[in-house]
Enzyme design. Structure first.
Site, PDB file in Angstrom:
ATOM      1  N   ILE A 185      36.056  -4.318 -23.304  1.00 14.29           N
ATOM      2  CA  ILE A 185      35.293  -3.669 -24.261  1.00 14.29           C
ATOM      3  C   ILE A 185      34.958  -2.227 -23.851  1.00 14.29           C
ATOM      4  CG2 ILE A 185      34.369  -5.658 -25.565  1.00 14.29           C
ATOM      5  CD1 ILE A 185      31.939  -5.467 -23.792  1.00 14.29           C
ATOM      6  N   GLY A 188      34.630   2.058 -16.644  1.00 18.91           N
ATOM      7  CA  GLY A 188      33.910   3.389 -16.181  1.00 18.91           C
ATOM      8  C   GLY A 188      34.380   3.644 -14.784  1.00 18.91           C
ATOM      9  N   GLY A 191      34.252   0.098 -12.578  1.00 18.35           N
ATOM     10  CA  GLY A 191      35.002  -1.041 -13.041  1.00 18.35           C
ATOM     11  C   GLY A 191      35.196  -1.333 -14.532  1.00 18.35           C
ATOM     12  N   LYS A 192      35.719  -2.300 -14.973  1.00 18.64           N
ATOM     13  CA  LYS A 192      35.946  -2.422 -16.311  1.00 18.64           C
ATOM     14  C   LYS A 192      34.804  -3.658 -16.889  1.00 18.64           C
ATOM     15  CE  LYS A 192      40.823  -1.608 -15.995  1.00 18.64           C
ATOM     16  NZ  LYS A 192      42.190  -2.240 -16.166  1.00 18.64           N
ATOM     17  N   LYS A 206      30.856  -7.197 -16.010  1.00 19.05           N
ATOM     18  CA  LYS A 206      31.468  -6.096 -15.438  1.00 19.05           C
ATOM     19  C   LYS A 206      32.090  -6.428 -14.332  1.00 19.05           C
ATOM     20  CE  LYS A 206      28.762  -3.021 -13.570  1.00 19.05           C
ATOM     21  NZ  LYS A 206      27.644  -1.506 -13.331  1.00 19.05           N
ATOM     22  N   ASP A 303      21.495   8.221 -13.028  1.00 11.69           N
ATOM     23  CA  ASP A 303      22.731   8.263 -13.883  1.00 11.69           C
ATOM     24  C   ASP A 303      22.295   8.033 -15.306  1.00 11.69           C
ATOM     25  OD1 ASP A 303      25.121   9.219 -14.368  1.00 11.69           O
ATOM     26  OD2 ASP A 303      25.957   7.270 -13.770  1.00 11.69           O
TER      27      ASP A 303
END
Length: 456
Positions: A185, A188, A191-192, A206, A303
């Site tokens: 889904i 970044g 990671g995924k 994650k 961030d």
């Protein structure tokens, strides 16, 4: 074999290829760029500013080349005194970019580079485990060694705490069909993210990139340690972690995805109306107030951006991705980390305080108002703040019409608050306090309620 005095621009192709790949990891080139001084003289001022960084990112997109490659070419060919490989290597060691530093050290004639590495990091040598860097056994052994030697996990209290939320990698893999693309889904820099069902609850997993360097492993543990402290409605709660094979973190699944995608209307048929956008802004501000004030020492997210703000099924906003969070206000670092379109000028210089979160939040407010992307290389002023300042257009003409008929008075107050948040550091308000950003947003919400009563 090259010499220490070999100029960076004359390094051989093999070294350049390896170095570029290493500096691309976690945007290591940004840290290096921030550390470079005029004429390679540590007594002089920094050579590059945040504007230079943005130019390199823009050139990377237009030229379809690595930012690291473009930066090395620019640095290596500019200035009265050009950098050599020794200067490059010393900076990399200083910044703890150890794999990149060791890569340079292995290609040039210096005295005992491995001893220098060991002294710099007090860390284990990779070749103690295996000669095969691609071996899965090697990766698992290396990660286990990091786990055992980490001070963050090497005590009974922490082991007990993590034990309550630990889950096996195999269990997470089974829940995602082997981390199949069908469950993917998002992705970044770290990671995924996969959607899965665990214990009758829909979650987001994650999957972190393989971690080999101490700084990366500490960043993974940093997110775990930090998120476990937080109990707030507008911060994304951590449900479970895994580190027996590949590191993973498990969060609540946010039904409406990221604020970035919602504003852009991706994967959704409905639009965030302007009142909901102001409410979302207040949610995020509330979460930031908690981070900055709930503990004896402030937590600085570093961030804040719409991609890291997630919305649940009722559009309650929750701040996520705490991997870069720093404890303590008014500190300096040689590492410039963050997303450039949201970074304040002092953040690029390594000046870290709660005010950098305020600046980033100001950019988020501008996105909520305008519906424009935070960065677009094809418009005047690529980042949103520069774009708005350069076109000199009234805010009423910039408002996102998809959000409905804005109350111009309220929109103007939101815009003024956003501009104040992105002002020079000394002029920026805090998120908290009677004169803070959160209080200002609550006053705007109250004004909306009064406006509604008048209409009805």
């Amino acid at each position: 074999m090259m010499l220490e005095t070999t100029e960076v621009r004359k390094m051989d192709a093999t070294l350049k290829f390896e170095l570029v790949n290493l500096l691309d990891i976690n945007d290591g080139w940004k840290s290096l760029m921030a550390a470079v001084t005029v004429d390679c003289d540590p007594k002089k001022s920094p050579k590059y500013t945040v504007d230079h960084l943005k130019l390199i990112e823009m050139a990377s997109q237009t030229q379809r080349r690595s930012c690291s490659e473009i930066f090395l070419e620019e640095w290596g060919t500019s200035g009265h005194i050009r950098p050599n490989l020794k200067i490059l290597m010393d900076l990399l060691f200083e910044l703890k970019l150890i794999r990149a530093a060791e890569c340079v050290a292995s290609k040039i004639m210096i005295d005992k580079p491995i001893e220098r590495l060991a002294t710099s990091m007090n860390f284990f040598k990779i070749d103690e485990y295996t000669d095969n860097d691609n071996s899965e056994n090697y990766k698992s052994t290396l990660f286990a060694h990091q786990l055992e030697t980490s001070s963050n996990l090497n005590n009974d209290k922490n082991n007990t705490r993590f034990g309550n939320i630990k889950i096996s990698y195999k269990h997470l893999s089974n829940a995602t069909n082997g981390f199949s693309d069908s469950c993917l889904i998002g992705a970044g820099g770290f990671g995924k993210v996969f959607k899965a069902k665990l214990s009758n609850q829909i979650v987001a997993i994650k999957l972190m990139e393989k971690i080999f360097e101490e700084k990366d492993f500490k960043q993974y543990l940093n997110e775990i340690d930090i998120v476990l402290k937080f109990k707030h409605d507008n911060l994304l709660p951590l449900l479970a972690i895994s580190y027996d094979e590949q590191p993973c973190v498990v969060y609540e699944f946010m039904e409406n995805g990221s604020l970035l995608n919602c504003i852009a209307c991706k994967n959704r048929s409905s639009i965030l109306d302007w009142k909901l956008r102001i409410k979302i802004g207040a949610d995020v501000a509330s979460g930031l107030v908690y981070l900055h004030t709930a503990f004896e020492i402030p937590f600085i997210h570093r961030d804040i951006k719409t991609a890291n703000i997630l919305l649940d099924n009722t559009f309650v906003a929750k701040i996520g991705d705490f991997g870069l969070t720093r404890i303590g206000d008014h500190t300096m670092t040689s590492v410039a980390i963050g997303t450039s379109a949201y970074m304040s000028p002092e953040a690029f210089r390594g000046d870290i305080s709660v005010k950098i979160d305020v600046f980033s939040f100001g950019v988020v407010l501008l996105e909520l108002l305008t519906g424009l992307a935070p960065y677009d290389e094809y418009r005047t002023g690529c980042d949103l703040l520069t774009h708005i300042s350069e076109i000199e257009c009234p805010i009423e003409e910039l408002l996102d019409k998809r959000a409905g008929y804005w109350n111009n008075s309220i929109a103007r107050k939101m815009y003024d608050l956003a501009i104040l948040c992105t002002a020079a550091k000394t002029q920026r308000p805090f998120m908290h306090g009677q004169d803070g950003v959160f209080k200002a947003l609550k006053n705007i919400q109250s004004e909306i309620d009064v406006h509604q009563l008048i209409i009805t």
